[in-house]
Design an enzyme around this catalytic site. Structure first.
Site, PDB file in Angstrom:
ATOM      1  N   GLU A  46     -15.719 -10.696  -6.335  1.00  0.00           N
ATOM      2  CA  GLU A  46     -14.256 -10.595  -6.265  1.00  0.00           C
ATOM      3  C   GLU A  46     -13.681 -11.997  -6.099  1.00  0.00           C
ATOM      4  OE1 GLU A  46     -10.897  -8.242  -3.630  1.00  0.00           O
ATOM      5  OE2 GLU A  46     -12.587  -9.144  -2.569  1.00  0.00           O
ATOM      6  N   ARG A  82      -4.505 -10.908  -2.788  1.00  0.00           N
ATOM      7  CA  ARG A  82      -4.182 -10.123  -1.605  1.00  0.00           C
ATOM      8  C   ARG A  82      -2.924 -10.712  -0.967  1.00  0.00           C
ATOM      9  NH1 ARG A  82      -5.303  -6.507  -2.063  1.00  0.00           N
ATOM     10  NH2 ARG A  82      -7.565  -6.363  -1.837  1.00  0.00           N
ATOM     11  N   GLU A  86      -0.689  -7.530   3.430  1.00  0.00           N
ATOM     12  CA  GLU A  86      -1.903  -6.702   3.508  1.00  0.00           C
ATOM     13  C   GLU A  86      -3.131  -7.542   3.874  1.00  0.00           C
ATOM     14  OE1 GLU A  86      -2.730  -3.448   1.119  1.00  0.00           O
ATOM     15  OE2 GLU A  86      -0.640  -2.915   0.722  1.00  0.00           O
ATOM     16  N   HIS A 143      -4.329  -1.726   2.633  1.00  0.00           N
ATOM     17  CA  HIS A 143      -5.013  -2.315   3.787  1.00  0.00           C
ATOM     18  C   HIS A 143      -4.148  -2.221   5.036  1.00  0.00           C
ATOM     19  CE1 HIS A 143      -6.632  -4.079   0.146  1.00  0.00           C
ATOM     20  NE2 HIS A 143      -7.746  -4.339   0.810  1.00  0.00           N
ATOM     21  N   LYS A 170      -9.231   2.541  -3.128  1.00  0.00           N
ATOM     22  CA  LYS A 170      -9.773   1.760  -2.012  1.00  0.00           C
ATOM     23  C   LYS A 170      -8.829   1.754  -0.808  1.00  0.00           C
ATOM     24  CE  LYS A 170     -10.795  -2.963  -0.575  1.00  0.00           C
ATOM     25  NZ  LYS A 170     -10.440  -4.371  -0.828  1.00  0.00           N
ATOM     26  N   ARG A 212     -19.456   0.098   6.540  1.00  0.00           N
ATOM     27  CA  ARG A 212     -19.845  -0.734   5.403  1.00  0.00           C
ATOM     28  C   ARG A 212     -21.238  -0.403   4.874  1.00  0.00           C
ATOM     29  NH1 ARG A 212     -16.269  -4.865   4.606  1.00  0.00           N
ATOM     30  NH2 ARG A 212     -14.812  -5.332   6.299  1.00  0.00           N
ATOM     31  N   SER A 231     -14.429 -12.523   3.720  1.00  0.00           N
ATOM     32  CA  SER A 231     -13.020 -12.440   3.329  1.00  0.00           C
ATOM     33  C   SER A 231     -12.258 -11.456   4.195  1.00  0.00           C
ATOM     34  CB  SER A 231     -12.898 -12.028   1.853  1.00  0.00           C
ATOM     35  OG  SER A 231     -13.421 -10.732   1.658  1.00  0.00           O
TER      36      SER A 231
END
Length: 256
Positions: A46, A82, A86, A143, A170, A212, A231
């Site tokens: 990403e 991002r 968020e 988020h 997500k 996770r 991140s």
């Protein structure tokens, strides 16, 4: 369940796919990220574009994107800006956000695009459709860095992502304690049973580490792991993540 196939990667079956973020502020740091990614061989990467300080060395985002894409080779790339609201590094006007994502999609250098669906909710569906028409898959995201919504709210938010036409859904939340893992677990399992699309959920920070690694049992199909640096709070080093996921997969297969 419907899967998403990007290059040679099938998202939505088997072990959760490991994604390493590229968070460098400049070319030198991004080169370090890419070197680590090539050595750790994650399933996808990403690029956190909001971390990149474009313009200081005369290099544009688009030149950097080409470099990243070329060096990743067959590793799929998720393009993400991002926003600060968020948890990201920068603020951006919605019009500029749309232009950035649409231009990135048209380059053909990114395989998936992150879209914050609640940035401008009434326009999200059109943005997702526009990006998909340019040939990329869309990861709808939301988020919460201050709280963990209850299971019902998490499910409603993912249903909205589904209604908007995203390919992958997500949700990321911040626990206030270990019990906050419960609504994430419940919502993930429920949505995995209800929705045909791949689901990605995570609880951040130290209290959320379990979220996770448990994806193969709950239905969360991508997990984000740290390369040069994390991140988001709670990310495990990618090599450690691979080892844990493989062991859990072996246990699951023996139980079957």
């Amino acid at each position: 369940m419907r899967t998403v196939t990007v290059k040679n990667l099938v998202i939505g079956q088997g072990m959760p796919k490991i994604c390493i973020p590229i968070t460098g502020k400049n070319r030198a740091e991004i080169e370090q990220d890419l070197e680590i990614i090539r050595s750790m061989k994650p399933d996808l990467a990403e690029w956190r574009v909001d971390c990149y300080e474009a313009g200081k060395n005369g290099e544009t985002i688009w030149e950097m994107l080409r470099t990243i894409s070329d060096k990743l080779g067959e590793i799929p790339l998720l393009f993400t800006f991002r926003t600060r609201q968020e948890g990201g590094e920068k603020e951006i006007l919605y019009e500029d956000y749309v232009k950035l994502l649409e231009k990135a999609a048209r380059t053909g250098l990114a395989d998936l695009m992150d879209v914050e669906v609640f940035f401008q909710p009434e326009e999200t569906k059109a943005l997702i459709k526009s990006l998909q028409e340019s040939g990329v898959f869309v990861v709808a995201s939301n988020h919460h860095f201050q709280r963990t919504p209850d299971a019902g709210e998490l499910q409603e938010r993912m249903r909205y992502m589904d209604e908007c036409g995203a390919d992958i859904l997500k949700m990321a939340v911040m626990p206030q304690g270990s019990l906050d893992l419960c609504p994430v677990l419940e919502a993930t399992i429920q949505m995995h049973q209800e929705c045909e699309k791949p689901i990605v959920t995570m609880s951040m920070g130290a209290s959320g580490v379990l979220s996770r690694i448990w994806g193969e049992f709950t239905g969360s199909c991508i997990t984000f792991a740290a390369g040069r640096q994390a991140s988001a709070p709670g990310q495990i080093k990618a090599d450690e993540m691979r080892s844990v996921l493989e062991k859990l997969h072996q246990i699951k297969e023996r139980k079957n």
